[in-house]
Design an enzyme around this catalytic site. Structure first.
Site, PDB file in Angstrom:
ATOM      1  N   GLU A   1       0.831  -1.223   0.000  1.00 35.50           N
ATOM      2  CA  GLU A   1       0.000   0.000   0.000  1.00 35.50           C
ATOM      3  C   GLU A   1       0.858   1.263   0.000  1.00 35.50           C
ATOM      4  OE1 GLU A   1      -1.449   1.992   3.269  1.00 35.50           O
ATOM      5  OE2 GLU A   1      -1.060   0.408   4.716  1.00 35.50           O
TER       6      GLU A   1
ATOM      7  N   LYS B   1      -3.702  -1.304  15.501  1.00 36.96           N
ATOM      8  CA  LYS B   1      -3.070  -0.613  16.626  1.00 36.96           C
ATOM      9  C   LYS B   1      -3.998  -0.427  17.803  1.00 36.96           C
ATOM     10  CE  LYS B   1      -2.092   2.699  14.232  1.00 36.96           C
ATOM     11  NZ  LYS B   1      -2.610   1.912  13.125  1.00 36.96           N
TER      12      LYS B   1
HETATM   13  N1  PSU Z   1      -2.363   1.659  10.311  1.00 39.31           N
HETATM   14  C1  PSU Z   1      -1.026   1.850  10.417  1.00 39.31           C
HETATM   15  N2  PSU Z   1      -0.381   2.602   9.502  1.00 39.31           N
HETATM   16  C2  PSU Z   1      -1.056   3.188   8.474  1.00 39.31           C
HETATM   17  C3  PSU Z   1      -2.462   2.970   8.363  1.00 39.31           C
HETATM   18  C4  PSU Z   1      -3.075   2.203   9.306  1.00 39.31           C
HETATM   19  O1  PSU Z   1      -0.416   1.346  11.336  1.00 39.31           O
HETATM   20  O2  PSU Z   1      -0.435   3.880   7.655  1.00 39.31           O
HETATM   21  C5  PSU Z   1      -3.195   3.542   7.197  1.00 39.31           C
HETATM   22  C6  PSU Z   1      -3.553   2.422   6.212  1.00 39.31           C
HETATM   23  O3  PSU Z   1      -3.386   2.918   4.903  1.00 39.31           O
HETATM   24  C7  PSU Z   1      -5.001   2.149   6.504  1.00 39.31           C
HETATM   25  C8  PSU Z   1      -5.503   3.537   6.829  1.00 39.31           C
HETATM   26  O4  PSU Z   1      -5.694   1.600   5.411  1.00 39.31           O
HETATM   27  O5  PSU Z   1      -4.453   4.100   7.602  1.00 39.31           O
HETATM   28  C9  PSU Z   1      -6.802   3.516   7.596  1.00 39.31           C
HETATM   29  O6  PSU Z   1      -7.319   4.807   7.613  1.00 39.31           O
HETATM   30  P1  PSU Z   1      -8.853   5.023   8.045  1.00 39.31           P
HETATM   31  O7  PSU Z   1      -8.877   4.657   9.497  1.00 39.31           O
HETATM   32  O8  PSU Z   1      -9.087   6.482   7.783  1.00 39.31           O
HETATM   33  O9  PSU Z   1      -9.667   4.120   7.164  1.00 39.31           O
END
Ligand code: PSU
Ligand code: MN
Length: 304
Positions: free
Chosen positions: A30, A162
């Site tokens: 990603e 997390k």
């Molecule tokens: N968790 C991490 N590092 C990240 C992300 C999540 O430890 O960079 C990023 C990923 O790209 C994940 C996104 O898909 O955050 C989720 O964002 P949201 O909660 O806005 O969907």
């Protein structure tokens, strides 16, 4: 580098296209983690290192992002530099406007998994997935990552979700969506900076070959949806629980005080955790992504 159309708004590098056509192992990666998950220049260095680990494991890396209106599968060095310098965060809902207007965006787990599956890739590696945020009863902030995992057919390798999230609720949601959660060498869902949370996984795989067998069964059976292969951070890189707890309280407090909402929540909390741990969360994050890349390559090799 040249890129070839795979479908409407979808293109692949020569290397990725040839590997897919020949049935050789490919691992999707990603790009939101590059643009919003890690600070510059550690993000560029990590993106290149992750690709190298995938190659050493015998698979072709395919970092995915939207570049000038096309979902690009197999970003080149120029793309990675551009993403590291900053690009808008793109989840599934953001893709149509980027496509229509020739925009560039860093894809989240939800968007990357969707594009990877469209390209025919079966393994996707990331650090941590998005999930159900604390306070979801008020905000309804549930990452699109979970919805997508329920509908696209591939393996997603991660180190859990997390502690900034509501991990119990995240696992409940994954169950609702029918996602198979496999622990690699563990019966507890990993906690990103920590090797384990108190919550059990659905199945334990002793090694990447056993995980691949479960992925293979899901794909062959025609069940839609993902297998989430959850890999604990290497023991040497785990943060002390007390450090995580203190930093977490600071990060969550800061986010509430500043009224951070929507797509800014996850990047804000990651950066706040980095500051609150004096940079230790960054080292842990990089270590677990590199480890996951090795596991993902091994699974892709088994599947090929
Ligand atoms: N968790 C991490 N590092 C990240 C992300 C999540 O430890 O960079 C990023 C990923 O790209 C994940 C996104 O898909 O955050 C989720 O964002 P949201 O909660 O806005 O969907
Ligand atoms: Mn959200």
């Amino acid at each position: 580098m040249t890129f070839h159309p795979l479908g409407p708004y979808l293109e692949a590098s020569d290397e990725v296209r040839e590997a897919l056509a020949a049935g050789r192992p490919v691992v999707a990666l990603e790009s939101t983690i590059i643009s919003h998950g890690l600070p510059y220049p550690a993000n560029l260095k990590t993106a290149l290192a992750v690709e190298e680990v995938v190659r050493r494991g015998g698979a072709v890396p395919a970092t995915i992002a939207v570049i000038r209106g096309q979902a690009r599968v197999g970003c080149d060095r120029d793309d990675l530099e551009r993403l590291a310098a900053g690009a808008v965060k793109a989840s599934v809902r953001d893709l149509p406007a980027l496509y229509a207007r020739g925009g560039t965006g860093a894809t989240t787990v939800a968007a990357t998994a969707t594009i990877a599956a469209q390209a025919g890739i079966r393994v996707f590696v990331t650090g941590g997935i998005g999930g159900v945020h604390r306070g979801w009863g008020e905000t309804l902030d549930i990452s699109a990552d979970l919805e997508v995992l329920g509908r696209v057919s591939l393996a997603v390798v991660c180190s859990g979700a997390k502690a900034v999230l509501d991990v119990a609720a995240t696992l409940e949601y994954l169950e609702t969506k029918g996602v198979t959660v496999v622990g690699l060498g563990t019966d507890r869902f990993p906690g990103f900076y920590l090797r384990a949370t108190p919550f059990p996984v659905d199945a334990v795989a002793a090694d990447p070959a056993e995980a691949a067998a479960i992925v293979s069964a899901r794909l062959a059976s025609g069940l839609p949806g993902a297998v989430l292969v959850a890999v604990p951070i290497p023991a040497a890189d785990e943060l002390p629980p007390a450090v995580v707890e203190t930093a977490l309280a600071a990060a969550l407090g800061e986010a509430a005080a500043r009224g951070i909402t929507g797509k800014d929540v996850t990047p804000f909390l990651l950066e706040a955790m980095r500051q609150a741990t004096g940079g230790r969360s960054l080292g842990a994050n990089i270590a677990l992504v590199l480890n996951n890349a090795a596991v993902g390559a091994a699974i892709a090799v088994e599947l090929a």
